[in-house]
Design a protein around this motif. Structure first.
Motif, PDB file in Angstrom:
ATOM      1  N   SER A  51       7.258  50.743  45.459  1.00  0.00           N
ATOM      2  CA  SER A  51       8.031  51.562  46.393  1.00  0.00           C
ATOM      3  C   SER A  51       7.676  51.100  47.809  1.00  0.00           C
ATOM      4  O   SER A  51       6.725  50.329  48.000  1.00  0.00           O
ATOM      5  CB  SER A  51       7.681  53.033  46.211  1.00  0.00           C
ATOM      6  OG  SER A  51       6.351  53.252  46.612  1.00  0.00           O
ATOM      7  N   GLY A 103      10.568  57.165  48.033  1.00  0.00           N
ATOM      8  CA  GLY A 103      11.772  58.001  48.127  1.00  0.00           C
ATOM      9  C   GLY A 103      11.594  59.165  49.084  1.00  0.00           C
ATOM     10  O   GLY A 103      12.077  60.261  48.839  1.00  0.00           O
ATOM     11  N   LEU A 121      10.475  61.536  46.028  1.00  0.00           N
ATOM     12  CA  LEU A 121      11.946  61.472  45.968  1.00  0.00           C
ATOM     13  C   LEU A 121      12.615  62.649  46.677  1.00  0.00           C
ATOM     14  O   LEU A 121      13.722  63.038  46.344  1.00  0.00           O
ATOM     15  CB  LEU A 121      12.424  61.392  44.507  1.00  0.00           C
ATOM     16  CG  LEU A 121      11.775  60.318  43.620  1.00  0.00           C
ATOM     17  CD1 LEU A 121      12.360  60.370  42.211  1.00  0.00           C
ATOM     18  CD2 LEU A 121      11.967  58.924  44.206  1.00  0.00           C
ATOM     19  N   HIS A 159      23.050  56.737  49.704  1.00  0.00           N
ATOM     20  CA  HIS A 159      22.331  56.435  48.458  1.00  0.00           C
ATOM     21  C   HIS A 159      21.569  57.669  47.988  1.00  0.00           C
ATOM     22  O   HIS A 159      21.259  58.554  48.771  1.00  0.00           O
ATOM     23  CB  HIS A 159      21.337  55.295  48.681  1.00  0.00           C
ATOM     24  CG  HIS A 159      22.004  53.966  48.864  1.00  0.00           C
ATOM     25  ND1 HIS A 159      22.461  53.219  47.816  1.00  0.00           N
ATOM     26  CD2 HIS A 159      22.284  53.268  49.980  1.00  0.00           C
ATOM     27  CE1 HIS A 159      23.002  52.106  48.284  1.00  0.00           C
ATOM     28  NE2 HIS A 159      22.911  52.110  49.593  1.00  0.00           N
ATOM     29  N   MET A 196      18.097  58.644  45.407  1.00  0.00           N
ATOM     30  CA  MET A 196      17.016  58.127  44.567  1.00  0.00           C
ATOM     31  C   MET A 196      16.746  59.071  43.414  1.00  0.00           C
ATOM     32  O   MET A 196      15.850  58.845  42.612  1.00  0.00           O
ATOM     33  CB  MET A 196      15.734  57.940  45.378  1.00  0.00           C
ATOM     34  CG  MET A 196      15.782  56.708  46.246  1.00  0.00           C
ATOM     35  SD  MET A 196      15.099  57.063  47.859  1.00  0.00           S
ATOM     36  CE  MET A 196      16.363  58.113  48.553  1.00  0.00           C
ATOM     37  N   ALA A 238      18.678  54.889  42.285  1.00  0.00           N
ATOM     38  CA  ALA A 238      17.521  54.145  42.787  1.00  0.00           C
ATOM     39  C   ALA A 238      17.763  52.645  42.634  1.00  0.00           C
ATOM     40  O   ALA A 238      17.424  51.853  43.519  1.00  0.00           O
ATOM     41  CB  ALA A 238      16.260  54.567  42.033  1.00  0.00           C
ATOM     42  N   LYS A 239      18.397  52.268  41.523  1.00  0.00           N
ATOM     43  CA  LYS A 239      18.678  50.862  41.271  1.00  0.00           C
ATOM     44  C   LYS A 239      19.691  50.313  42.286  1.00  0.00           C
ATOM     45  O   LYS A 239      19.526  49.218  42.831  1.00  0.00           O
ATOM     46  CB  LYS A 239      19.242  50.711  39.845  1.00  0.00           C
ATOM     47  CG  LYS A 239      18.958  49.363  39.226  1.00  0.00           C
ATOM     48  CD  LYS A 239      19.413  49.333  37.779  1.00  0.00           C
ATOM     49  CE  LYS A 239      19.479  47.895  37.286  1.00  0.00           C
ATOM     50  NZ  LYS A 239      20.171  47.782  36.006  1.00  0.00           N
ATOM     51  N   ARG A 273      18.041  49.829  45.660  1.00  0.00           N
ATOM     52  CA  ARG A 273      17.268  48.584  45.662  1.00  0.00           C
ATOM     53  C   ARG A 273      18.185  47.373  45.831  1.00  0.00           C
ATOM     54  O   ARG A 273      17.905  46.463  46.609  1.00  0.00           O
ATOM     55  CB  ARG A 273      16.523  48.434  44.345  1.00  0.00           C
ATOM     56  CG  ARG A 273      15.041  48.596  44.471  1.00  0.00           C
ATOM     57  CD  ARG A 273      14.357  48.523  43.126  1.00  0.00           C
ATOM     58  NE  ARG A 273      13.155  49.341  43.149  1.00  0.00           N
ATOM     59  CZ  ARG A 273      12.038  49.000  43.774  1.00  0.00           C
ATOM     60  NH1 ARG A 273      11.952  47.853  44.404  1.00  0.00           N
ATOM     61  NH2 ARG A 273      10.999  49.799  43.779  1.00  0.00           N
ATOM     62  N   TYR A 303       5.989  61.242  40.789  1.00  0.00           N
ATOM     63  CA  TYR A 303       7.085  61.768  41.605  1.00  0.00           C
ATOM     64  C   TYR A 303       7.429  63.203  41.213  1.00  0.00           C
ATOM     65  O   TYR A 303       7.668  64.052  42.068  1.00  0.00           O
ATOM     66  CB  TYR A 303       8.337  60.901  41.458  1.00  0.00           C
ATOM     67  CG  TYR A 303       8.244  59.593  42.202  1.00  0.00           C
ATOM     68  CD1 TYR A 303       7.760  59.544  43.501  1.00  0.00           C
ATOM     69  CD2 TYR A 303       8.656  58.406  41.613  1.00  0.00           C
ATOM     70  CE1 TYR A 303       7.674  58.342  44.187  1.00  0.00           C
ATOM     71  CE2 TYR A 303       8.578  57.201  42.290  1.00  0.00           C
ATOM     72  CZ  TYR A 303       8.082  57.176  43.577  1.00  0.00           C
ATOM     73  OH  TYR A 303       8.000  56.003  44.257  1.00  0.00           O
TER      74      TYR A 303
END
Lengths: 160, 162
Positions: free
Chosen positions: A29, A58, A62, A122, A124, A130-131, A134, B97
């Motif tokens: 990350s 994130g 996230l 976007h 996450m 998330a993909k 990236r 997370y």
């Protein structure tokens, strides 16, 4: 004698930033990419660095709060310039001055310190999101800029 | 099951850590420092490293009034507890997370916000005098206590911690 004409310096700067970007490409990350490179230079074992940074991806867990590249850079600045002595007000103030400086330069280049604002459009919260984030290259750009600024400030403070 | 972590010191009573965190706060440590120095003992994190790493998170991240230092301190602790240096260990990565998100949710439901500015009623870019005024108000002791209790509960809830 000025060091500013030493051609080795920019090469080294590019190098640290490049290593951080590669950490990001390897799956780190933003926070892990930064702290895994700068933490060990500042006395933090690399396994501990990875763990300490692991909750800040994130925008922290996230949640889309402060950018992980920023929070990890502040950890590095704390390691480099901070103190465990609560009466050492000089070091404590100096850490904040340098953090403020980092925040100003980062905001100047990217417009915000906030993950949600930096990665607008976007999410996450899902693996697909998330993909896609990236794949957009945005995290890589953020890691590169943050690590360049961090490297500059640590050099200016003669901390590395 | 999570891998065994041999560095973990199991003799520490987790229930004592929120009191220690509040005590550190009273000694003059910032919210993030107080949390990490208290809970870092569970993971053998040396005090001086803990305080330095957390030192930039004071006053809502570098006195910016952003995310509360108890929350960032909590995220550091949860990373030590559940994080992994192994990028292929997606279970541990996602679990970390989730736990940070859970901590954030519980914190918000108890105190109403994750933001230092909102929690302490302070504007952006604190002056040292304003930071002192917050300190004198004692508000942050309550925030440290609440956050530390939530951390205790999350850590206790994980079987391999007891």
């Amino acid at each position: 004698l000025s060091n500013s004409t030493n051609p080795a310096e920019p090469a080294q700067s590019n190098n640290l930033s490049q290593i951080a970007v590669e950490q990001g490409r390897a799956g780190c990350s933003c926070s892990e990419a930064i702290l895994s490179v700068f933490g060990p230079l500042l006395g933090l074992p690399s396994e501990t660095a990875m763990k300490l940074a692991s909750g800040f991806g994130g925008g922290m867990g996230l949640m889309g709060e402060t950018c992980g590249a920023v929070t990890a850079s502040f950890m590095a600045l704390g390691l480099a310039l901070g103190t465990h002595d609560v009466t050492d007000t000089y070091s404590r103030q100096n850490t904040y001055v340098m953090i403020g400086e980092f925040a100003d330069r980062f905001k100047g280049k990217l417009g915000s310190l906030n993950c949600r604002e930096l990665c607008v459009g976007h999410t996450m919260a899902t693996p697909e999101g998330a993909k896609a984030l990236r794949a957009s290259g945005r995290p890589e750009q953020i890691i590169r800029i943050a690590s360049e600024i961090l490297d500059q400030i640590l050099n200016e403070a003669r901390a590395i | 099951m999570m891998a065994d972590a041999p560095h973990r010191t199991r003799t520490i009573d987790i229930s004592s850590l929120s009191k220690i965190a509040v005590e550190k706060s009273r000694q003059g440590f910032s919210c993030s420092e107080a949390i990490l120095v208290a809970f870092g003992t569970l993971f053998d994190l040396p005090d001086d490293l803990a305080i330095k790493i957390a030192s930039g998170f004071r006053g809502g991240i570098g006195l910016l009034g952003e995310t509360c230092g108890v929350v960032t301190g909590g995220a550091l602790v949860l990373g030590l507890a559940f994080g992994t240096p192994d990028l292929k260990d997606t279970f541990s990565r996602e679990h970390t997370y989730l736990q940070v998100g859970e901590f954030g949710e519980r914190f918000k439901s108890r105190l109403g916000s994750l933001s230092c500015r909102e929690l302490c009623g302070m504007r952006e870019n604190y002056t040292p005098e304003e930071a002192k005024a917050v300190r004198d108000s004692g508000r942050h002791y309550q925030i440290v206590k609440t956050g530390a209790e939530i951390l205790e509960a999350i850590l206790k809830n994980e079987h391999d911690f007891l």
